[in-house]
Design a protein around this motif. Structure first.
Motif, mmCIF file in Angstrom:
data_model
loop_
_atom_site.group_PDB
_atom_site.id
_atom_site.type_symbol
_atom_site.label_atom_id
_atom_site.label_comp_id
_atom_site.label_asym_id
_atom_site.label_seq_id
_atom_site.Cartn_x
_atom_site.Cartn_y
_atom_site.Cartn_z
ATOM 1 N N ILE A 17 0.858 -1.187 0.000
ATOM 2 C CA ILE A 17 0.000 0.000 0.000
ATOM 3 C C ILE A 17 0.893 1.235 0.000
ATOM 4 C CG2 ILE A 17 -1.709 1.305 1.313
ATOM 5 C CD1 ILE A 17 -2.557 -1.450 2.520
ATOM 6 N N GLY B 281 3.108 -0.437 4.813
ATOM 7 C CA GLY B 281 1.797 -1.046 4.955
ATOM 8 C C GLY B 281 1.549 -1.935 3.748
ATOM 9 N N PHE B 282 0.873 -3.068 3.935
ATOM 10 C CA PHE B 282 0.684 -4.023 2.849
ATOM 11 C C PHE B 282 -0.492 -4.935 3.160
ATOM 12 C CE2 PHE B 282 4.357 -4.525 5.526
ATOM 13 C CZ PHE B 282 4.130 -5.707 6.210
ATOM 14 N N LEU B 283 -0.974 -5.620 2.131
ATOM 15 C CA LEU B 283 -2.074 -6.568 2.239
ATOM 16 C C LEU B 283 -1.543 -7.966 1.983
ATOM 17 C CD1 LEU B 283 -4.708 -4.692 0.042
ATOM 18 C CD2 LEU B 283 -4.563 -4.685 2.540
ATOM 19 N N ASP B 284 -1.963 -8.938 2.803
ATOM 20 C CA ASP B 284 -1.569 -10.317 2.543
ATOM 21 C C ASP B 284 -2.487 -10.925 1.487
ATOM 22 O OD1 ASP B 284 -3.941 -11.212 3.803
ATOM 23 O OD2 ASP B 284 -2.921 -11.672 5.683
ATOM 24 N N GLY C 34 -6.170 -10.429 1.864
ATOM 25 C CA GLY C 34 -6.677 -9.062 1.950
ATOM 26 C C GLY C 34 -6.559 -8.435 3.326
ATOM 27 N N GLN C 35 -5.913 -9.119 4.265
ATOM 28 C CA GLN C 35 -5.712 -8.563 5.609
ATOM 29 C C GLN C 35 -4.630 -7.489 5.568
ATOM 30 O OE1 GLN C 35 -7.350 -8.805 8.226
ATOM 31 N NE2 GLN C 35 -8.278 -10.799 8.396
ATOM 32 N N GLN C 36 -4.867 -6.396 6.284
ATOM 33 C CA GLN C 36 -3.884 -5.310 6.351
ATOM 34 C C GLN C 36 -2.809 -5.629 7.383
ATOM 35 O OE1 GLN C 36 -5.798 -1.575 7.095
ATOM 36 N NE2 GLN C 36 -7.167 -1.781 5.354
ATOM 37 N N HIS C 37 -1.578 -5.271 7.026
ATOM 38 C CA HIS C 37 -0.434 -5.418 7.917
ATOM 39 C C HIS C 37 0.408 -4.152 7.811
ATOM 40 C CE1 HIS C 37 -0.800 -9.860 8.424
ATOM 41 N NE2 HIS C 37 -1.377 -9.758 7.242
ATOM 42 N N GLY C 38 1.265 -3.940 8.784
ATOM 43 C CA GLY C 38 2.194 -2.824 8.701
ATOM 44 C C GLY C 38 3.165 -2.847 9.851
#
Length: 183
Positions: A104, A125-128, A131-135
């Motif tokens: 992201i 920040g990124f999506l697995d 579609g779950q957000q991580h950062g």
């Protein structure tokens, strides 16, 4: 002082345990710089790719962004609560993700270590794949580009280097700008 949270104008602010280091915003002016657009291909180790793009260039430090792309594998850290009075928050154990990962955003700093070698630092920040957000704090030497090229924009500048130095207020080592000739 004990580290704690305070409300300031409706915003929750963390107050560190060490003496306040003012000003917290440090700046330097540079006479010239260079902008790079780095495109890293499938299966490339990101730390190796960034360092290869910087090899042979004169610069003190650099800042940049992950513009777009994906990863097949990465490792990142998030802040966790500790039982240490002087450092109540610290980086937790690494979180490892594999599979289709979409970025992201990301902020990269290229500083210098005590031996004047490049030091890479990144928060993103990124999506697995679900579609779950991580950062958090990315470990760039564990980041492998996935099926989409990873595009990074860096601004290199001379005569200033971000150098890792202990910070009395936060009890972390932080990157501080110092005047230094480009190498």
């Amino acid at each position: 002082m004990n580290p704690h949270f305070e409300q300031r104008d409706g915003v929750r602010v963390f107050v560190h345990g060490g003496p306040a280091q003012q000003p917290r915003r440090l700046d330097r002016s540079v006479a010239q710089g260079e902008e790079l657009r780095i495109v890293l291909p499938l299966a490339c180790n990101v730390a190796d790719g960034v360092l290869a793009a910087l090899r042979g260039r004169r610069y003190g430090s650099a800042v940049g962004r992950i513009l777009c792309g994906g990863a097949a594998h990465l490792s990142y850290h998030r802040m966790v609560v500790t039982d240490k009075a002087q450092r109540p928050y610290d980086y937790g154990a690494p979180v490892v993700l594999d599979g289709y990962i979409t970025f992201i955003s990301g902020a990269i700093t290229v500083g210098r270590d005590a031996q004047n070698q490049p030091l890479l630092h990144c928060h993103a920040g990124f999506l697995d794949r679900d579609g779950q957000q991580h950062g958090g704090h990315l470990v760039l030497d564990k980041l492998v580009v996935g099926s989409e090229n990873l595009v990074i924009r860096l601004c290199l500048f001379d005569h200033v280097a971000y150098q890792s130095q202990p910070d009395a207020e936060t009890h972390f080592s932080l990157l501080h700008p110092i005047d230094q000739e480009a190498s």
